[in-house]
Motif scaffolding. Structure first.
Motif, PDB file in Angstrom:
ATOM      1  N   VAL A 247       0.875  -1.283  -0.109  1.00  0.00           N
ATOM      2  CA  VAL A 247       0.075   0.022  -0.007  1.00  0.00           C
ATOM      3  C   VAL A 247       0.918   1.269   0.027  1.00  0.00           C
ATOM      4  O   VAL A 247       0.515   2.229  -0.572  1.00  0.00           O
ATOM      5  CB  VAL A 247      -1.036  -0.021   1.161  1.00  0.00           C
ATOM      6  N   PHE A 248       1.786   1.318   0.711  1.00  0.00           N
ATOM      7  CA  PHE A 248       2.977   2.401   0.889  1.00  0.00           C
ATOM      8  C   PHE A 248       3.530   2.704  -0.406  1.00  0.00           C
ATOM      9  O   PHE A 248       3.308   3.944  -0.963  1.00  0.00           O
ATOM     10  CB  PHE A 248       4.073   2.122   1.705  1.00  0.00           C
ATOM     11  N   PHE A 249       3.910   1.844  -1.149  1.00  0.00           N
ATOM     12  CA  PHE A 249       4.522   2.018  -2.737  1.00  0.00           C
ATOM     13  C   PHE A 249       3.417   2.409  -3.720  1.00  0.00           C
ATOM     14  O   PHE A 249       3.726   3.251  -4.628  1.00  0.00           O
ATOM     15  CB  PHE A 249       5.309   0.613  -3.086  1.00  0.00           C
ATOM     16  N   ILE A 272       7.535  -2.433  -7.419  1.00  0.00           N
ATOM     17  CA  ILE A 272       7.644  -2.919  -6.061  1.00  0.00           C
ATOM     18  C   ILE A 272       6.496  -3.551  -5.344  1.00  0.00           C
ATOM     19  O   ILE A 272       6.371  -4.266  -4.758  1.00  0.00           O
ATOM     20  CB  ILE A 272       8.345  -1.709  -5.271  1.00  0.00           C
ATOM     21  N   PHE A 273       5.297  -2.493  -5.973  1.00  0.00           N
ATOM     22  CA  PHE A 273       4.051  -3.046  -5.433  1.00  0.00           C
ATOM     23  C   PHE A 273       3.377  -4.060  -6.103  1.00  0.00           C
ATOM     24  O   PHE A 273       3.087  -5.140  -5.151  1.00  0.00           O
ATOM     25  CB  PHE A 273       3.244  -1.849  -5.948  1.00  0.00           C
ATOM     26  N   HIS A 274       3.900  -4.630  -7.173  1.00  0.00           N
ATOM     27  CA  HIS A 274       3.228  -5.820  -7.906  1.00  0.00           C
ATOM     28  C   HIS A 274       4.172  -6.864  -7.217  1.00  0.00           C
ATOM     29  O   HIS A 274       3.709  -8.039  -6.929  1.00  0.00           O
ATOM     30  CB  HIS A 274       3.902  -5.879  -9.316  1.00  0.00           C
ATOM     31  N   VAL A 275       5.182  -6.852  -6.806  1.00  0.00           N
ATOM     32  CA  VAL A 275       6.189  -7.906  -6.177  1.00  0.00           C
ATOM     33  C   VAL A 275       5.716  -8.026  -4.604  1.00  0.00           C
ATOM     34  O   VAL A 275       5.363  -9.351  -4.093  1.00  0.00           O
ATOM     35  CB  VAL A 275       7.548  -7.404  -6.090  1.00  0.00           C
ATOM     36  N   LEU A 276       5.185  -7.113  -4.074  1.00  0.00           N
ATOM     37  CA  LEU A 276       4.666  -7.039  -2.586  1.00  0.00           C
ATOM     38  C   LEU A 276       3.326  -7.491  -2.539  1.00  0.00           C
ATOM     39  O   LEU A 276       3.004  -8.502  -1.625  1.00  0.00           O
ATOM     40  CB  LEU A 276       4.767  -5.669  -1.850  1.00  0.00           C
ATOM     41  N   ILE A 277       2.508  -7.323  -3.578  1.00  0.00           N
ATOM     42  CA  ILE A 277       1.075  -7.958  -3.745  1.00  0.00           C
ATOM     43  C   ILE A 277       1.371  -9.548  -3.893  1.00  0.00           C
ATOM     44  O   ILE A 277       0.389 -10.242  -3.380  1.00  0.00           O
ATOM     45  CB  ILE A 277       0.273  -7.109  -4.704  1.00  0.00           C
ATOM     46  N   ALA A 278       2.428  -9.790  -4.817  1.00  0.00           N
ATOM     47  CA  ALA A 278       2.427 -11.146  -5.094  1.00  0.00           C
ATOM     48  C   ALA A 278       2.804 -11.755  -4.005  1.00  0.00           C
ATOM     49  O   ALA A 278       2.467 -13.095  -3.671  1.00  0.00           O
ATOM     50  CB  ALA A 278       3.291 -11.601  -6.191  1.00  0.00           C
TER      51      ALA A 278
END
Length: 351
Positions: A247-249, A272-278
């Protein structure tokens, strides 16, 4: 200025229509109005969307492998169960129902695969035309809503305490369904209404609807944590931490706004958001699967559920019906806003 990348070229932000520009991204844009096969081939060339594509294609492959392994494991357990003389035993490893007890979990996994694949395709194909651009992300919003709704259902069915499950008596799922219906409409509306450069209101529509459902989503998990009943399932902490970081990114626009032009191809906040959501999704699946094996089927929890007068079930009939209505509603929303944007684009051509 055009730059050749093999047999493909990339453009600067000033050489593409404003609908395709990204804030703080200066280079690496693909030409518009090329054949769809052209954009499929750009999966293997360097441009400013290729990392967004692969950060969901790779997790899609990983989650598909995990899903197939889970199905195989469940099939083996079912065979072992059927080979026993005791026909009263119910679904080894899940503790839900005697016939296809994992149906709700399997539907949840299908929505995981759907949102990862559709998001990857949206980033890959959206430059084909303005119409495709809008349609691709409308579909992306819909699959995110599907995944969010089934996440809530999975947490409730497999991760909630017996007391929590009995207290809500499936009103939890209906609230989640209602909130999920708001996601495709609000997100498609925001995509249609606001043009680049996007005002903060656009993210408020998206984060407001998805964030509200997420807070409802994790209610059973937070209840477990508050009651000190999480046991050894640390996967829940990991998916919560990964989501908050994502959410931050997504919302901050960092790091690209601090380094315009330097994050055009790598280390953009959305990547980076994509990676963290995965990562969030991966640990969420592991957490729910852990609870299916070690929490739902725990003897003490089964006794508590019986004592509450509300035996835990997957309530497949309710979930499947609500999901079908949700899918139909989402298709109608996509059709509605696609027709509206087609009309706007046609008027722009006439001017």
């Amino acid at each position: 200025m055009k730059r050749a990348e093999g047999s493909f070229e990339t453009l600067s932000r000033h050489e593409v229509p404003k609908e395709f520009r990204e804030e703080h991204v200066l280079m690496g844009f693909r030409p518009v109005n090329r054949p769809l096969t052209y954009y499929l081939c750009t999966m293997f060339t360097m441009h400013n969307e290729v990392v967004n594509v692969w950060t969901h294609i790779i997790p899609f492959g990983l989650m598909l492998r995990v899903f197939l392994m889970i199905v195989k494991e469940d099939q083996e357990l079912t065979k072992q169960n059927l080979s026993k003389d005791d026909q009263d035993s119910t679904s080894v490893g899940t503790g839900t129902t005697t016939e296809s007890p994992n149906r709700t979990f399997y539907l949840f996994m299908c929505t995981v695969l759907a949102y990862l694949l559709v998001s990857a395709l949206a980033h890959l194909m959206h430059s084909a035309s303005k119409s495709v651009h809008y349609l691709a992300f409308y579909c992306d919003f819909a699959t995110i809503a599907f995944y969010s709704f089934l996440s809530a259902v999975a947490f409730y069915v497999y991760s909630a305490t017996p007391a929590f499950f009995a207290r809500f008596n499936w009103c939890y799922v209906y609230v989640a369904w209602t909130l999920a219906l708001s996601i495709p409409y609000a997100c498609c509306f925001a995509k249609f209404k606001f043009t680049r450069p996007y005002p903060p209101e656009k993210k408020l529509y998206i984060l407001g609807t998805i964030g509200t459902l997420y807070l409802w989503n994790i209610y059973p998990v937070v209840d477990r944590i508050a009651n000190g009943d999480l046991q050894d399932n640390t996967y829940h902490y990991l998916h919560l931490a990964a989501f908050l970081s994502a959410v931050f990114f997504y919302s901050s626009g960092w790091p690209q706004k601090s380094f315009p032009g330097l994050c055009d191809h790598f280390f953009h906040g959305h990547q980076i958001f994509h990676v963290l959501i995965a990562i969030t999704t991966y640990y969420q699946v592991l957490a729910i699967r852990y609870d299916m094996k070690n929490y739902v089927n725990d003897d003490s929890n089964s006794d508590k559920a019986k004592g509450s007068g509300n035996q835990r079930t997957d309530c497949w009939s309710e979930v499947s019906s609500l999901f079908a209505i949700h899918a139909l509603f989402s298709l109608l929303v996509i059709r509605h806003f696609y027709k509206k944007i087609q009309k706007v684009l046609a008027e722009q051509k006439m001017q």
